[in-house]
Design a protein around this motif. Structure first.
Motif, PDB file in Angstrom:
ATOM      1  N   LEU A   1     -63.440  42.384 -60.376  1.00 56.95           N
ATOM      2  CA  LEU A   1     -64.376  41.333 -59.972  1.00 56.95           C
ATOM      3  C   LEU A   1     -65.342  41.851 -58.917  1.00 56.95           C
ATOM      4  CD1 LEU A   1     -61.808  38.395 -59.559  1.00 56.95           C
ATOM      5  CD2 LEU A   1     -63.148  38.965 -61.601  1.00 56.95           C
ATOM      6  N   GLU A   2     -66.384  41.074 -58.650  1.00 57.87           N
ATOM      7  CA  GLU A   2     -67.301  41.386 -57.552  1.00 57.87           C
ATOM      8  C   GLU A   2     -66.567  41.224 -56.224  1.00 57.87           C
ATOM      9  OE1 GLU A   2     -70.311  42.576 -57.886  1.00 57.87           O
ATOM     10  OE2 GLU A   2     -70.304  42.410 -60.081  1.00 57.87           O
ATOM     11  N   ASP A   3     -67.009  41.967 -55.208  1.00 63.03           N
ATOM     12  CA  ASP A   3     -66.303  41.971 -53.926  1.00 63.03           C
ATOM     13  C   ASP A   3     -66.147  40.575 -53.324  1.00 63.03           C
ATOM     14  OD1 ASP A   3     -66.286  44.665 -54.322  1.00 63.03           O
ATOM     15  OD2 ASP A   3     -67.392  45.195 -52.498  1.00 63.03           O
ATOM     16  N   ASP A   4     -67.221  39.777 -53.355  1.00 57.16           N
ATOM     17  CA  ASP A   4     -67.126  38.445 -52.752  1.00 57.16           C
ATOM     18  C   ASP A   4     -66.172  37.541 -53.529  1.00 57.16           C
ATOM     19  OD1 ASP A   4     -68.790  38.310 -54.948  1.00 57.16           O
ATOM     20  OD2 ASP A   4     -70.273  36.995 -54.013  1.00 57.16           O
ATOM     21  N   GLU A   5     -66.101  37.733 -54.837  1.00 61.01           N
ATOM     22  CA  GLU A   5     -65.180  36.957 -55.650  1.00 61.01           C
ATOM     23  C   GLU A   5     -63.731  37.368 -55.361  1.00 61.01           C
ATOM     24  OE1 GLU A   5     -63.789  34.197 -58.509  1.00 61.01           O
ATOM     25  OE2 GLU A   5     -65.672  34.385 -57.408  1.00 61.01           O
ATOM     26  N   ILE A   6     -63.507  38.653 -55.127  1.00 59.30           N
ATOM     27  CA  ILE A   6     -62.161  39.121 -54.773  1.00 59.30           C
ATOM     28  C   ILE A   6     -61.704  38.451 -53.484  1.00 59.30           C
ATOM     29  CG2 ILE A   6     -60.790  41.114 -54.063  1.00 59.30           C
ATOM     30  CD1 ILE A   6     -62.683  42.838 -55.799  1.00 59.30           C
TER      31      ILE A   6
ATOM     32  N   LEU B   1     -55.062  43.182 -47.937  1.00 54.02           N
ATOM     33  CA  LEU B   1     -55.005  42.958 -49.382  1.00 54.02           C
ATOM     34  C   LEU B   1     -56.288  43.416 -50.058  1.00 54.02           C
ATOM     35  CD1 LEU B   1     -53.245  39.483 -49.634  1.00 54.02           C
ATOM     36  CD2 LEU B   1     -52.439  41.634 -50.609  1.00 54.02           C
ATOM     37  N   PHE B   2     -57.410  43.120 -49.429  1.00 56.57           N
ATOM     38  CA  PHE B   2     -58.692  43.554 -49.998  1.00 56.57           C
ATOM     39  C   PHE B   2     -58.723  45.087 -50.108  1.00 56.57           C
ATOM     40  CE2 PHE B   2     -63.191  44.748 -49.735  1.00 56.57           C
ATOM     41  CZ  PHE B   2     -63.725  43.970 -50.753  1.00 56.57           C
ATOM     42  N   ALA B   3     -58.199  45.750 -49.093  1.00 55.30           N
ATOM     43  CA  ALA B   3     -58.149  47.218 -49.115  1.00 55.30           C
ATOM     44  C   ALA B   3     -57.246  47.715 -50.247  1.00 55.30           C
ATOM     45  CB  ALA B   3     -57.647  47.741 -47.767  1.00 55.30           C
ATOM     46  N   LYS B   4     -56.146  47.023 -50.488  1.00 54.16           N
ATOM     47  CA  LYS B   4     -55.243  47.387 -51.586  1.00 54.16           C
ATOM     48  C   LYS B   4     -55.949  47.244 -52.932  1.00 54.16           C
ATOM     49  CE  LYS B   4     -51.177  48.119 -49.516  1.00 54.16           C
ATOM     50  NZ  LYS B   4     -50.383  49.367 -49.662  1.00 54.16           N
ATOM     51  N   VAL B   5     -56.724  46.174 -53.081  1.00 53.91           N
ATOM     52  CA  VAL B   5     -57.462  45.953 -54.330  1.00 53.91           C
ATOM     53  C   VAL B   5     -58.526  47.040 -54.513  1.00 53.91           C
ATOM     54  CG1 VAL B   5     -59.005  44.368 -55.561  1.00 53.91           C
ATOM     55  CG2 VAL B   5     -57.000  43.473 -54.352  1.00 53.91           C
TER      56      VAL B   5
ATOM     57  N   GLU C   1     -62.755  35.717 -52.152  1.00 60.63           N
ATOM     58  CA  GLU C   1     -62.595  34.274 -52.356  1.00 60.63           C
ATOM     59  C   GLU C   1     -61.236  33.969 -52.981  1.00 60.63           C
ATOM     60  OE1 GLU C   1     -63.127  30.196 -52.736  1.00 60.63           O
ATOM     61  OE2 GLU C   1     -64.194  31.658 -51.497  1.00 60.63           O
ATOM     62  N   ARG C   2     -60.875  34.732 -53.995  1.00 63.17           N
ATOM     63  CA  ARG C   2     -59.591  34.469 -54.658  1.00 63.17           C
ATOM     64  C   ARG C   2     -58.409  34.814 -53.760  1.00 63.17           C
ATOM     65  NH1 ARG C   2     -60.065  34.912 -61.194  1.00 63.17           N
ATOM     66  NH2 ARG C   2     -62.327  34.655 -61.347  1.00 63.17           N
ATOM     67  N   LEU C   3     -58.531  35.889 -53.010  1.00 62.29           N
ATOM     68  CA  LEU C   3     -57.449  36.231 -52.090  1.00 62.29           C
ATOM     69  C   LEU C   3     -57.307  35.190 -50.986  1.00 62.29           C
ATOM     70  CD1 LEU C   3     -57.954  40.092 -51.670  1.00 62.29           C
ATOM     71  CD2 LEU C   3     -56.125  38.939 -52.929  1.00 62.29           C
ATOM     72  N   SER C   4     -58.434  34.697 -50.500  1.00 68.95           N
ATOM     73  CA  SER C   4     -58.384  33.726 -49.399  1.00 68.95           C
ATOM     74  C   SER C   4     -57.820  32.383 -49.839  1.00 68.95           C
ATOM     75  CB  SER C   4     -59.782  33.532 -48.797  1.00 68.95           C
ATOM     76  OG  SER C   4     -60.653  32.923 -49.735  1.00 68.95           O
ATOM     77  N   THR C   5     -57.978  32.036 -51.103  1.00 73.74           N
ATOM     78  CA  THR C   5     -57.456  30.759 -51.605  1.00 73.74           C
ATOM     79  C   THR C   5     -56.053  30.893 -52.186  1.00 73.74           C
ATOM     80  OG1 THR C   5     -58.589  31.104 -53.728  1.00 73.74           O
ATOM     81  CG2 THR C   5     -59.741  29.803 -52.069  1.00 73.74           C
ATOM     82  N   SER C   6     -55.512  32.110 -52.200  1.00 74.41           N
ATOM     83  CA  SER C   6     -54.146  32.314 -52.683  1.00 74.41           C
ATOM     84  C   SER C   6     -53.139  31.821 -51.645  1.00 74.41           C
ATOM     85  CB  SER C   6     -53.885  33.806 -52.944  1.00 74.41           C
ATOM     86  OG  SER C   6     -54.727  34.311 -53.956  1.00 74.41           O
ATOM     87  N   THR C   7     -52.019  31.344 -52.118  1.00 75.22           N
ATOM     88  CA  THR C   7     -50.916  31.001 -51.224  1.00 75.22           C
ATOM     89  C   THR C   7     -50.166  32.289 -50.923  1.00 75.22           C
ATOM     90  OG1 THR C   7     -50.736  28.831 -52.277  1.00 75.22           O
ATOM     91  CG2 THR C   7     -48.878  29.540 -50.930  1.00 75.22           C
TER      92      THR C   7
END
Length: 261
Positions: free
Chosen positions: A159-164, A187-191, A166-172
């Motif tokens: 996915l695009e960086d901002d979408e990544i 987590l973003f660094a892991k992705v 967004e999805r990580l931030s809304t994850s439980t």
């Protein structure tokens, strides 16, 4: 970090949004492995509806054969599987992918799965197990959080960086084990690492002792439409050994399935 899952904010009713249909899907999704049978009150609370609204939907689903009731408790019937199999039958690639996965399992002697990304989760679309290696029972249609799974991180990486973010931030972002990464930046660094590598390994973040390594299944445009993984136990195979001995076969199988698209 554990957070409570919120009901998504629904769009306003209109020509492009049927509110009653959306509510029906929320009722169906309120049932799970931990809540297979529920009272009307429990369904209403889980789906964010009034008792009257939940009752109308449950009775409609019961009339259609998707829900059963003993007069107090409601449960889904096997007919609900028709909804999932409609997706699988519309994607014949999985029929052709299964022999490839079976051959991989024979080669590496570990379980193999395929999954797609759905919002903040991965959904299993095919699984070839060797033996039970997880406390969680997985099958077609099972969902796991993307942030702490090898297939999830790899699919997020497409996915695009901002979408990544967004999805990580809304994850439980729950810490399932002492190894689970829950910090958003980490987590973003892991992705990003999964994106650079073209594969992803997750070591005991979903369950103690469970190691998983994933490779992408890509379409003709080079976009990751699904992921393929091998899962094993740390007490049998270390992360280093899995990467060195199983990753080449996994990547080769993923490329073979990709060519079938």
């Amino acid at each position: 970090m554990a957070t409570h899952k919120k009901h998504p904010v629904a769009p306003a009713p209109g020509d492009s949004y049927v509110q009653s249909f959306a509510r029906g899907l929320r009722v169906i999704r309120s049932f799970s492995a931990t809540a297979p049978r529920q009272t009307l009150t429990e369904v209403a609370a889980a789906s964010g509806l009034t008792r009257a609204g939940a009752r109308r939907i449950l009775l409609t689903l019961q009339t259609l054969g998707y829900v059963a009731s003993d007069g107090k408790l409601f449960s889904l019937t096997p007919r609900i599987l028709d909804l999932g199999f409609a997706y699988l039958s519309s994607m014949p690639i999985w029929d052709r992918a299964e022999p490839v996965m079976e051959a991989l399992v024979q080669q590496v002697r570990e379980s193999c799965s395929a999954a797609v990304l759905d919002a903040t989760d991965i959904v299993y679309v095919l699984r070839v197990p060797t033996h039970k290696i997880m406390r969680i029972s997985l099958g077609v249609g099972s969902r796991l959080p993307a942030y702490c799974t090898s297939m999830g991180r790899l699919l997020l990486a497409d996915l695009e960086d901002d979408e990544i973010r967004e999805r990580l931030s809304t994850s439980t972002r729950e810490a399932f084990t002492k190894h689970t990464v829950t910090d958003l930046d980490a987590l973003f660094a892991k992705v990003m690492q999964a994106r650079r590598n073209g594969w992803c390994l997750v070591n005991q973040e979903l369950e103690e002792g469970l190691i998983s390594i994933a490779a992408p299944i890509v379409d003709r445009a080079g976009r990751a439409v699904a992921a393929l993984n091998i899962s094993g136990q740390a007490n049998r195979t270390s992360a280093k050994v899995m990467q060195e001995t199983m990753l080449p076969a996994l990547l080769d199988s993923a490329r073979t399935i990709s060519r079938l698209l």
